[in-house]
Enzyme design. Sequence first.
Site, PDB file in Angstrom:
ATOM      1  N   ASN A   1      42.051  37.946  46.462  1.00 30.36           N
ATOM      2  CA  ASN A   1      41.007  37.191  45.761  1.00 30.36           C
ATOM      3  C   ASN A   1      41.544  36.757  44.400  1.00 30.36           C
ATOM      4  O   ASN A   1      42.687  37.028  44.055  1.00 30.36           O
ATOM      5  CB  ASN A   1      39.728  38.031  45.635  1.00 30.36           C
ATOM      6  CG  ASN A   1      39.983  39.307  44.869  1.00 30.36           C
ATOM      7  OD1 ASN A   1      40.363  39.268  43.700  1.00 30.36           O
ATOM      8  ND2 ASN A   1      39.812  40.442  45.533  1.00 30.36           N
TER       9      ASN A   1
ATOM     10  N   ASP B   1      36.779  43.646  50.322  1.00 29.73           N
ATOM     11  CA  ASP B   1      35.812  44.402  51.132  1.00 29.73           C
ATOM     12  C   ASP B   1      36.361  44.700  52.523  1.00 29.73           C
ATOM     13  O   ASP B   1      35.984  45.675  53.139  1.00 29.73           O
ATOM     14  CB  ASP B   1      34.507  43.600  51.256  1.00 29.73           C
ATOM     15  CG  ASP B   1      33.768  43.545  49.927  1.00 29.73           C
ATOM     16  OD1 ASP B   1      33.772  44.574  49.230  1.00 29.73           O
ATOM     17  OD2 ASP B   1      33.212  42.481  49.601  1.00 29.73           O
TER      18      ASP B   1
ATOM     19  N   LYS C   1      56.640  39.566  61.172  1.00 24.32           N
ATOM     20  CA  LYS C   1      55.945  38.343  60.777  1.00 24.32           C
ATOM     21  C   LYS C   1      55.361  37.638  62.011  1.00 24.32           C
ATOM     22  O   LYS C   1      56.075  37.433  62.999  1.00 24.32           O
ATOM     23  CB  LYS C   1      56.920  37.406  60.054  1.00 24.32           C
ATOM     24  CG  LYS C   1      56.235  36.177  59.526  1.00 24.32           C
ATOM     25  CD  LYS C   1      57.204  35.181  58.933  1.00 24.32           C
ATOM     26  CE  LYS C   1      56.459  33.875  58.694  1.00 24.32           C
ATOM     27  NZ  LYS C   1      57.341  32.748  58.558  1.00 24.32           N
TER      28      LYS C   1
ATOM     29  N   PRO D   1      37.240  51.238  52.210  1.00 28.79           N
ATOM     30  CA  PRO D   1      36.409  52.244  51.529  1.00 28.79           C
ATOM     31  C   PRO D   1      35.785  51.632  50.280  1.00 28.79           C
ATOM     32  O   PRO D   1      36.401  50.783  49.633  1.00 28.79           O
ATOM     33  CB  PRO D   1      37.409  53.339  51.150  1.00 28.79           C
ATOM     34  CG  PRO D   1      38.755  52.719  51.245  1.00 28.79           C
ATOM     35  CD  PRO D   1      38.656  51.600  52.239  1.00 28.79           C
ATOM     36  N   ASP D   2      34.569  52.047  49.948  1.00 32.29           N
ATOM     37  CA  ASP D   2      33.956  51.605  48.693  1.00 32.29           C
ATOM     38  C   ASP D   2      34.325  52.637  47.631  1.00 32.29           C
ATOM     39  O   ASP D   2      33.789  53.744  47.580  1.00 32.29           O
ATOM     40  CB  ASP D   2      32.434  51.484  48.838  1.00 32.29           C
ATOM     41  CG  ASP D   2      31.832  50.806  47.621  1.00 32.29           C
ATOM     42  OD1 ASP D   2      32.216  51.172  46.484  1.00 32.29           O
ATOM     43  OD2 ASP D   2      30.997  49.905  47.797  1.00 32.29           O
ATOM     44  N   ILE D   3      35.287  52.284  46.803  1.00 29.06           N
ATOM     45  CA  ILE D   3      35.886  53.245  45.866  1.00 29.06           C
ATOM     46  C   ILE D   3      34.848  53.722  44.854  1.00 29.06           C
ATOM     47  O   ILE D   3      34.741  54.906  44.551  1.00 29.06           O
ATOM     48  CB  ILE D   3      37.104  52.598  45.155  1.00 29.06           C
ATOM     49  CG1 ILE D   3      38.123  52.165  46.217  1.00 29.06           C
ATOM     50  CG2 ILE D   3      37.726  53.555  44.153  1.00 29.06           C
ATOM     51  CD1 ILE D   3      39.223  51.263  45.702  1.00 29.06           C
TER      52      ILE D   3
ATOM     53  N   PHE E   1      31.381  47.130  38.084  1.00 26.44           N
ATOM     54  CA  PHE E   1      31.241  45.727  37.705  1.00 26.44           C
ATOM     55  C   PHE E   1      30.624  44.976  38.880  1.00 26.44           C
ATOM     56  O   PHE E   1      30.731  45.417  40.032  1.00 26.44           O
ATOM     57  CB  PHE E   1      32.599  45.117  37.345  1.00 26.44           C
ATOM     58  CG  PHE E   1      32.903  45.205  35.870  1.00 26.44           C
ATOM     59  CD1 PHE E   1      33.072  46.439  35.271  1.00 26.44           C
ATOM     60  CD2 PHE E   1      33.005  44.062  35.095  1.00 26.44           C
ATOM     61  CE1 PHE E   1      33.336  46.535  33.909  1.00 26.44           C
ATOM     62  CE2 PHE E   1      33.266  44.135  33.736  1.00 26.44           C
ATOM     63  CZ  PHE E   1      33.430  45.371  33.128  1.00 26.44           C
TER      64      PHE E   1
ATOM     65  N   LYS F   1      25.110  52.003  44.888  1.00 28.86           N
ATOM     66  CA  LYS F   1      26.388  52.695  44.698  1.00 28.86           C
ATOM     67  C   LYS F   1      26.243  53.931  43.812  1.00 28.86           C
ATOM     68  O   LYS F   1      27.243  54.565  43.474  1.00 28.86           O
ATOM     69  CB  LYS F   1      27.412  51.728  44.094  1.00 28.86           C
ATOM     70  CG  LYS F   1      27.627  50.492  44.968  1.00 28.86           C
ATOM     71  CD  LYS F   1      28.931  49.802  44.680  1.00 28.86           C
ATOM     72  CE  LYS F   1      29.095  48.567  45.555  1.00 28.86           C
ATOM     73  NZ  LYS F   1      30.477  48.152  45.689  1.00 28.86           N
TER      74      LYS F   1
HETATM   75  N1  CTP Z   1      34.054  48.217  44.572  1.00 24.84           N
HETATM   76  C1  CTP Z   1      34.822  49.266  44.986  1.00 24.84           C
HETATM   77  N2  CTP Z   1      35.311  49.311  46.267  1.00 24.84           N
HETATM   78  C2  CTP Z   1      35.025  48.319  47.126  1.00 24.84           C
HETATM   79  C3  CTP Z   1      34.227  47.211  46.719  1.00 24.84           C
HETATM   80  C4  CTP Z   1      33.780  47.191  45.428  1.00 24.84           C
HETATM   81  O1  CTP Z   1      35.092  50.180  44.184  1.00 24.84           O
HETATM   82  N3  CTP Z   1      35.502  48.376  48.363  1.00 24.84           N
HETATM   83  C5  CTP Z   1      33.523  48.233  43.195  1.00 24.84           C
HETATM   84  C6  CTP Z   1      34.074  47.164  42.278  1.00 24.84           C
HETATM   85  O2  CTP Z   1      35.204  47.644  41.587  1.00 24.84           O
HETATM   86  C7  CTP Z   1      32.899  46.911  41.356  1.00 24.84           C
HETATM   87  C8  CTP Z   1      31.687  47.166  42.233  1.00 24.84           C
HETATM   88  O3  CTP Z   1      32.145  47.979  43.303  1.00 24.84           O
HETATM   89  O4  CTP Z   1      32.862  47.858  40.312  1.00 24.84           O
HETATM   90  C9  CTP Z   1      31.021  45.962  42.783  1.00 24.84           C
HETATM   91  O5  CTP Z   1      31.928  45.146  43.454  1.00 24.84           O
HETATM   92  P1  CTP Z   1      31.437  43.890  44.265  1.00 24.84           P
HETATM   93  O6  CTP Z   1      32.611  43.279  44.958  1.00 24.84           O
HETATM   94  O7  CTP Z   1      30.599  43.036  43.388  1.00 24.84           O
HETATM   95  O8  CTP Z   1      30.459  44.631  45.282  1.00 24.84           O
HETATM   96  P2  CTP Z   1      30.402  44.671  46.810  1.00 24.84           P
HETATM   97  O9  CTP Z   1      30.128  46.075  47.214  1.00 24.84           O
HETATM   98  O10 CTP Z   1      31.606  44.043  47.407  1.00 24.84           O
HETATM   99  O11 CTP Z   1      29.090  43.837  47.081  1.00 24.84           O
HETATM  100  P3  CTP Z   1      28.894  42.336  47.577  1.00 24.84           P
HETATM  101  O12 CTP Z   1      30.209  41.847  48.111  1.00 24.84           O
HETATM  102  O13 CTP Z   1      27.851  42.473  48.598  1.00 24.84           O
HETATM  103  O14 CTP Z   1      28.435  41.580  46.352  1.00 24.84           O
END
Ligand code: CTP
Length: 432
Positions: free
Chosen positions: A230, A298, A308, A325-327, A344, A362
Amino acid sequence: MNAGDPPRILLVIGGGIAAYKSCELIRLIRKGGAQVTCIITRGGQQFVTPMTLAALSENPVYTALWDLKNEAEMGHIQLSREADLVVVCPATADLLAKMAVGIADDLATTVLLATDKPVMAVPAMNVRMWEHAATRRNVAALRQSGVHVVEPDAGPMACGEFGAGRLPEPEAVWAQISQRLSLPGAAVDALAGQPDFDRDPAHRALHGKHVLVTAGPTHEPIDPVRYIANRSSGKQGFAIAEAAAAAGARVSLIAGPVQLDTPHGVDRINVESAREMAEAVTAALPADVGIMVAAVADWRTKDIAREKMKKRDTGLPALELTENPDILADMAASSQRPGLVIGFAAETQDVIGNAIAKRARKNADWIVANDVSGPRGKSVMGGDMNHVHIVSDTGVDSLDAMPKDAVARALIARIGAALAQNNIDGGDTRNG
Ligand code: CTP
């Protein structure tokens, strides 16, 4: 500066094509209620004349050491002491190099060596010069010694090449100057959390605290040469790490793939993918404060091709994705949860509403929300400015739009205040 006196800026103009932008900068400084005195190098005079500068600044312009020989004139020491802030703009590669090693072979460099005032350098040069190892070293050395070196803009250059090295627009330079001088209209607390070199480090706001920051994008490999990514530049997260270190914290910065210098005093761990970032975060705990600024991908591909993928063999590949994983959420749910967990939220619509929902989902204490709508999220992603709203259980604290390093200092000042108020402690004892 005495209360009520206009702030005084000493503007050192180096020899580069961007010198013409200093004329507009002088106009903005005057319009903003500050006084400006100019020194221009010999090279600078190839691009702008002292007479133009004198007319715009309404002050004498100094060009050479011998200008000051007359006792009626200010000496070079006096010239720098009279200023509240010294701004070098444009700062050429040559000027940065001389500043870094302390060469004083003309009026500009002599004044820069003699000054005991805060110095801000605004570099402008060809991308290859900016990225040269010698310039990298000089910039790192200057930052380490307390000079605020502004990141140049990236884009097409006067020489026909593309890349980082362009002087930021005068409005952006003025925004940084006014933040530093705490002028009316600038965020009042922008200077909070800055290193106070007169003060014992033990008295800084985050002394003894361990702050964990994630920053930048993640790269999710598809095959050995391709990845999902991204537009995150990492600038906001790096600025927060820098501000936390300046406020006395021990800082662990888990950085995705970005080409940014490691801020002074920060412990940096480089990672590529979300899973590597998650592992590095867990390994860095416990912490008193966790600030998750990274734009974590995500999704990743379910399988990573070992070789490749060839167009001929695969045709149009169908990439099967799986969730990363959602860190942030995992850290907030862990037994090692920091006392203060901050996420953020980059949003393109319903910024506050989405941030409130994200905070609950979260289990974060604060969500720092920003609007990244616009072409390619252009104003915020990759840029130097940010406009954030801090969502917490006490409501929404909206900051003015300001440079990312000022956002960082404002956030760190609020964290310092929250820790002091709530006596928040993540149980990290490694600082002693
Ligand atoms: N974050 C994280 N791990 C992930 C996705 C997000 O730690 N896999 C953290 C980001 O560092 C940020 C917060 O979650 O602090 C929000 O990130 P964002 O991308 O806005 O949230 P998403 O959970 O991806 O929600 P959405 O895409 O539905 O807006």
